[in-house]
Design a protein around this motif. Structure first.
Motif, PDB file in Angstrom:
ATOM      1  N   UNK A  79     -37.910   1.973  39.686  1.00 34.58           N
ATOM      2  CA  UNK A  79     -37.061   2.893  38.670  1.00 34.58           C
ATOM      3  C   UNK A  79     -36.147   2.122  37.785  1.00 34.58           C
ATOM      4  N   UNK A  80     -35.661   1.098  38.362  1.00 37.79           N
ATOM      5  CA  UNK A  80     -34.552   0.537  37.651  1.00 37.79           C
ATOM      6  C   UNK A  80     -34.568  -1.079  37.725  1.00 37.79           C
ATOM      7  N   UNK A  81     -34.663  -1.912  36.726  1.00 35.30           N
ATOM      8  CA  UNK A  81     -34.742  -3.287  36.820  1.00 35.30           C
ATOM      9  C   UNK A  81     -33.364  -3.903  37.105  1.00 35.30           C
ATOM     10  N   UNK A  82     -32.963  -4.752  38.256  1.00 35.70           N
ATOM     11  CA  UNK A  82     -31.739  -5.433  38.572  1.00 35.70           C
ATOM     12  C   UNK A  82     -31.888  -6.405  39.403  1.00 35.70           C
ATOM     13  N   UNK A  83     -30.664  -7.082  39.891  1.00 34.08           N
ATOM     14  CA  UNK A  83     -30.691  -8.204  40.991  1.00 34.08           C
ATOM     15  C   UNK A  83     -30.734  -7.451  42.419  1.00 34.08           C
ATOM     16  N   UNK A  84     -31.290  -8.268  43.213  1.00 36.12           N
ATOM     17  CA  UNK A  84     -31.305  -7.871  44.611  1.00 36.12           C
ATOM     18  C   UNK A  84     -30.569  -8.941  45.689  1.00 36.12           C
ATOM     19  N   UNK A  85     -29.965  -8.569  46.338  1.00 31.42           N
ATOM     20  CA  UNK A  85     -29.562  -9.394  47.252  1.00 31.42           C
ATOM     21  C   UNK A  85     -29.637  -9.284  48.827  1.00 31.42           C
ATOM     22  N   UNK A  86     -30.379 -10.383  49.459  1.00 25.99           N
ATOM     23  CA  UNK A  86     -30.277 -10.095  51.002  1.00 25.99           C
ATOM     24  C   UNK A  86     -29.744 -11.376  51.505  1.00 25.99           C
ATOM     25  N   UNK A  87     -29.657 -11.517  52.811  1.00 22.58           N
ATOM     26  CA  UNK A  87     -29.277 -12.602  53.291  1.00 22.58           C
ATOM     27  C   UNK A  87     -30.394 -13.756  53.804  1.00 22.58           C
ATOM     28  N   UNK A 146     -25.688  -6.707  41.934  1.00 22.14           N
ATOM     29  CA  UNK A 146     -27.024  -6.412  42.328  1.00 22.14           C
ATOM     30  C   UNK A 146     -26.996  -4.958  42.328  1.00 22.14           C
ATOM     31  N   UNK A 147     -28.294  -4.180  42.244  1.00 23.57           N
ATOM     32  CA  UNK A 147     -28.470  -2.754  42.210  1.00 23.57           C
ATOM     33  C   UNK A 147     -28.989  -2.310  43.808  1.00 23.57           C
ATOM     34  N   UNK A 197     -40.201  -8.547  37.849  1.00 25.32           N
ATOM     35  CA  UNK A 197     -39.701  -9.286  36.951  1.00 25.32           C
ATOM     36  C   UNK A 197     -37.930  -9.456  37.211  1.00 25.32           C
ATOM     37  N   UNK A 198     -37.588  -9.052  38.663  1.00 23.29           N
ATOM     38  CA  UNK A 198     -36.521  -9.271  39.060  1.00 23.29           C
ATOM     39  C   UNK A 198     -36.087 -10.348  39.976  1.00 23.29           C
ATOM     40  N   UNK A 199     -34.853 -10.591  39.946  1.00 26.44           N
ATOM     41  CA  UNK A 199     -34.184 -11.756  40.575  1.00 26.44           C
ATOM     42  C   UNK A 199     -33.751 -11.496  41.937  1.00 26.44           C
ATOM     43  N   UNK A 200     -33.746 -12.146  43.159  1.00 28.51           N
ATOM     44  CA  UNK A 200     -33.198 -12.123  44.342  1.00 28.51           C
ATOM     45  C   UNK A 200     -32.305 -13.286  44.399  1.00 28.51           C
ATOM     46  N   UNK A 201     -31.097 -12.865  44.849  1.00 29.87           N
ATOM     47  CA  UNK A 201     -29.990 -13.881  45.582  1.00 29.87           C
ATOM     48  C   UNK A 201     -29.933 -13.758  47.065  1.00 29.87           C
ATOM     49  N   UNK A 202     -29.742 -14.752  47.646  1.00 30.15           N
ATOM     50  CA  UNK A 202     -29.523 -14.855  49.077  1.00 30.15           C
ATOM     51  C   UNK A 202     -28.133 -15.168  49.465  1.00 30.15           C
ATOM     52  N   UNK A 203     -27.460 -14.549  50.581  1.00 33.46           N
ATOM     53  CA  UNK A 203     -26.026 -14.647  51.025  1.00 33.46           C
ATOM     54  C   UNK A 203     -26.144 -15.314  52.187  1.00 33.46           C
ATOM     55  N   UNK A 204     -25.045 -15.563  53.134  1.00 31.14           N
ATOM     56  CA  UNK A 204     -24.977 -15.924  54.316  1.00 31.14           C
ATOM     57  C   UNK A 204     -25.156 -14.619  55.039  1.00 31.14           C
ATOM     58  N   UNK A 205     -25.777 -14.886  56.400  1.00 32.57           N
ATOM     59  CA  UNK A 205     -25.920 -13.644  57.267  1.00 32.57           C
ATOM     60  C   UNK A 205     -24.505 -12.887  57.390  1.00 32.57           C
ATOM     61  N   UNK A 206     -24.584 -11.750  57.645  1.00 36.30           N
ATOM     62  CA  UNK A 206     -23.395 -10.560  57.772  1.00 36.30           C
ATOM     63  C   UNK A 206     -23.337  -9.885  56.353  1.00 36.30           C
ATOM     64  N   UNK A 207     -22.981  -8.767  56.902  1.00 34.49           N
ATOM     65  CA  UNK A 207     -22.974  -7.668  55.826  1.00 34.49           C
ATOM     66  C   UNK A 207     -21.999  -7.692  54.537  1.00 34.49           C
ATOM     67  N   UNK A 208     -20.677  -8.372  55.171  1.00 37.73           N
ATOM     68  CA  UNK A 208     -19.506  -8.616  54.304  1.00 37.73           C
ATOM     69  C   UNK A 208     -20.084  -9.912  53.141  1.00 37.73           C
ATOM     70  N   UNK A 209     -20.891 -10.667  53.735  1.00 33.12           N
ATOM     71  CA  UNK A 209     -21.313 -11.707  52.744  1.00 33.12           C
ATOM     72  C   UNK A 209     -22.414 -11.167  52.027  1.00 33.12           C
ATOM     73  N   UNK A 210     -23.166 -10.309  52.596  1.00 24.86           N
ATOM     74  CA  UNK A 210     -24.148  -9.828  51.339  1.00 24.86           C
ATOM     75  C   UNK A 210     -23.475  -8.827  50.382  1.00 24.86           C
ATOM     76  N   UNK A 211     -22.538  -8.303  50.669  1.00 30.15           N
ATOM     77  CA  UNK A 211     -21.822  -7.320  49.817  1.00 30.15           C
ATOM     78  C   UNK A 211     -20.924  -8.270  48.715  1.00 30.15           C
ATOM     79  N   UNK A 226     -21.917 -11.245  47.811  1.00 26.85           N
ATOM     80  CA  UNK A 226     -22.975 -11.616  46.684  1.00 26.85           C
ATOM     81  C   UNK A 226     -23.637 -10.671  45.803  1.00 26.85           C
ATOM     82  N   UNK A 227     -23.649  -9.302  46.350  1.00 22.90           N
ATOM     83  CA  UNK A 227     -23.927  -8.178  45.582  1.00 22.90           C
ATOM     84  C   UNK A 227     -22.988  -7.968  44.312  1.00 22.90           C
ATOM     85  N   UNK A 228     -21.781  -8.108  44.369  1.00 20.90           N
ATOM     86  CA  UNK A 228     -20.764  -7.748  43.554  1.00 20.90           C
ATOM     87  C   UNK A 228     -20.633  -8.696  42.711  1.00 20.90           C
TER      88      UNK A 228
END
Length: 447
Positions: free
Chosen positions: A269-277, A314-315, A292-306, A308-310
Motif C-alpha cells: 500500500x505504501x513504499x517505505x523503509x523497513x526495520x527488523x533486528x 521506517x513505516x 523496491x524498498x530497503x531493509x535496515x537491521x538493528x540490535x536485538x530488542x524493541x528499544x533498538x528496533x524503534x 533505528x525505525x526513527x
C-alpha cells in the motif's frame, strides 16, 4: 535482572518489595514531575507489585493513572496519547508464573534507551533518601478508558476496512494464556465480526502452560484449531505484545511470518523503509526487494528496533518473535495491531491462511545455546570476526554473517555463560547442518 527495558525477577527470590521501591524511586526521579501511566498483565503477583509501585510513586509526588489489567502496548499508547511523564507496564512477558517485571517507558511512550537507562540507574542510591512531604503527595485515578481508546484507534487505522473483515465472518480460535489478552482480544475479534472460540481466556492470571507462544508450548492449541475447523488460531503472550498465528490446518504459521506478512501488507500500500533486528528472517528482505524498498537491521530488542525505525523513518518494523511495530499508531510491538493486519491481509488475499503461508518466502531458523564456561564471550566473538572479516558481516550486536544461501548470528548472553547461535537457511536440513558447523566451531574456540 536489570536490562534496558526495565527490571525483572522471581517474586520472593530477587524481585522483593525493597527492590521494587528502590527502582521505582529512581524511575520517578528520572521522570520528574508529571503523571505516570501504569498497567499490568494480570498475573497473580501483579496486584502486590502494583501496590508497591503506586505507593512509591505517590510518595515521590507523581500522580498515577491506573489503566488496570491491560496489554503492554496499551500502556505505551496511553503515555503518548496523554502526554505523561512516563509509564510502567507490570509484566514479565513470556516468563512463567513466578516471574514479574517492571517495564519502564520514557515520556515518548517507548522503552527507555540505553542512555536513559544509565541515567536512571545512576539515581538508585540517592532516590530512596528523598520523598515528598505529607501535603505534596501524588494522587491516583483509575482510567479504564485507556484500553477502549487503544482498541478504537486500532480499528481506525487507515489500512483497515472493518466492514470488509466483518463480511468474511472469520472463525478464530483464540488463546490468551489467561493473561491481559483475556480482557481485550475476545472483544476486539467480536467487534470485527469473528466467531471466537476461546481457550485459556480466563481472567485468572494463572498460566495453564508455559506462556511463551512457541510451537512446543502450543500443541493443544494447534489441535483445537483443527478440531474446531477454525479459519486460523490467534495466540498472544501474557502482555499481548507478541502475536503468533496458527493455520487452518492446525500448523504453525511461523512467528517469523507474523512480521513478514505485516511487511508485505504495508509495502503493498505504501513504499517505505523497513526495520527488523539482526535475528529476524531473511524473508523480510525478499519481500522488501519485491516492492523496491530497503531493509535496515538493528540490535536485538524493541528499544533498538524503534531507535533505528526513527532514524530511517521506517513505516513498518518489528521482530521475528511475533512483534509488529506500526508507527501509524505508536512505536511499540502490538498484537492488537498485528491481529487486524492479518485479518485485513486475509480479506485482500482472498484465500486461507495456509494458502498465504504457501506464497511467503520459505526459510527455516534453527537456534542453539553454546556453553562457554569461564571463557570471555567477547573474545570468542572477536575471533569469529577475524575469521569471517572478508565476508558480509555486522558487528552491531554480536556477529551476524550473511552468505548467499544462509546467515548466522552469534550473540553473547548478559545473564548466562553462553553464546546464542541462530542460523537460517531455505530448509530445516540445511539450517541444522549450518548450526552444527558453527556450534563445533565455537566449541573449538572454547576448548
Amino acid at each position: 535482572m536489570v536490562s534496558v527495558s526495565g527490571i525483572r525477577g522471581i517474586v520472593g527470590d530477587g524481585l522483593d518489595p525493597n527492590v521494587i521501591v528502590k527502582y521505582t524511586s529512581a524511575y520517578a526521579d528520572f521522570c520528574g514531575n508529571g503523571d505516570i501511566i501504569i498497567g499490568s498483565d494480570g498475573r497473580i503477583t501483579g496486584e502486590m507489585v502494583k501496590n508497591i509501585i503506586v505507593g512509591t510513586l505517590l510518595a515521590k509526588g507523581n500522580n498515577v493513572v491506573d489503566l488496570g489489567i491491560c496489554p503492554t502496548p496499551t500502556v505505551l499508547y496511553n503515555v503518548n496519547k496523554l502526554g505523561a511523564a512516563g509509564g510502567i507496564s507490570i509484566s514479565a512477558s513470556h516468563n512463567p508464573n513466578e516471574w514479574n517485571a517492571l517495564k519502564l517507558l520514557n515520556n515518548l511512550g517507548e522503552f527507555m534507551t540505553p542512555g536513559e537507562n544509565k541515567e536512571m540507574l545512576s539515581l538508585l542510591d540517592e532516590s530512596v533518601k528523598t520523598y515528598k512531604r505529607w501535603n505534596e503527595l501524588g494522587k491516583t485515578r483509575r482510567y479504564p478508558e485507556g484500553l477502549e481508546m487503544h482498541v478504537n484507534d486500532v480499528l481506525k487505522l487507515k489500512s483497515i476496512d472493518v466492514e470488509a473483515i466483518r463480511k468474511r465472518k472469520f472463525k478464530v480460535l483464540l488463546d490468551c494464556v489467561n493473561g491481559a489478552g483475556s480482557y481485550v482480544m475476545p472483544e476486539l475479534l467480536e467487534e470485527l465480526g469473528c466467531n471466537v472460540i476461546k481457550i485459556n481466556c480466563e481472567k485468572t492470571g494463572i498460566f495453564p502452560r508455559l506462556p511463551e507462544p512457541i510451537p512446543e508450548n502450543l500443541t493443544e492449541t494447534m489441535k483445537a484449531v483443527k478440531n474446531n475447523n477454525a479459519d486460523l488460531g490467534v495466540v498472544v503472550d501474557p502482555d499481548v505484545d507478541r502475536l503468533v498465528l496458527i493455520t487452518d490446518k492446525g500448523e504453525p504459521f511461523s512467528e517469523e511470518n507474523t512480521i513478514s506478512q505485516a511487511v508485505r501488507f504495508v509495502l503493498r500500500k505504501e513504499k517505505g523503509n523497513v526495520v527488523v533486528n539482526l535475528s529476524t528472517t531473511r524473508a523480510v528482505d525478499d519481500i522488501a526487494e519485491e516492492y523496491g524498498c530497503k531493509v535496515f537491521r538493528s540490535a536485538v530488542g524493541e528499544a533498538n528496533v524503534v531507535k533505528k525505525m526513527k532514524e530511517v523513518r521506517a513505516i513498518i518494523g518489528g521482530e521475528g518473535s511475533g512483534g509488529v511495530i506500526y508507527p501509524a499508531l505508536h512505536y511499540g510491538r502490538d498484537a492488537l495491531v498485528g491481529t487486524v493486519i492479518i485479518l485485513q491481509h486475509l480479506v485482500e488475499f482472498g484465500g486461507t491462511i495456509s494458502g498465504l503461508k504457501n506464497v511467503m518466502p520459505e526459510y527455516t531458523i534453527v537456534k542453539e545455546k553454546i556453553k562457554i564456561g569461564s571463557n570471555n564471550p567477547d573474545e570468542i566473538i572477536k575471533k569469529l570476526v577475524d575469521e569471517y572479516k572478508s565476508g558480509k558481516i555486522n558487528t552491531e550486536d554480536g556477529l551476524r554473517i550473511d552468505f548467499e544461501d544462509h546467515w548466522v548470528h552469534f550473540r553473547k548472553s548478559n545473564t548466562e555463560p553462553i553464546i546464542r547461535c541462530i542460523a537460517e537457511a531455505k530448509t530445516k536440513e540445511e539450517a541444522e547442518k549450518y548450526i552444527e558447523k558453527y556450534f563445533n566451531q565455537v566449541k573449538e574456540l572454547v576448548n
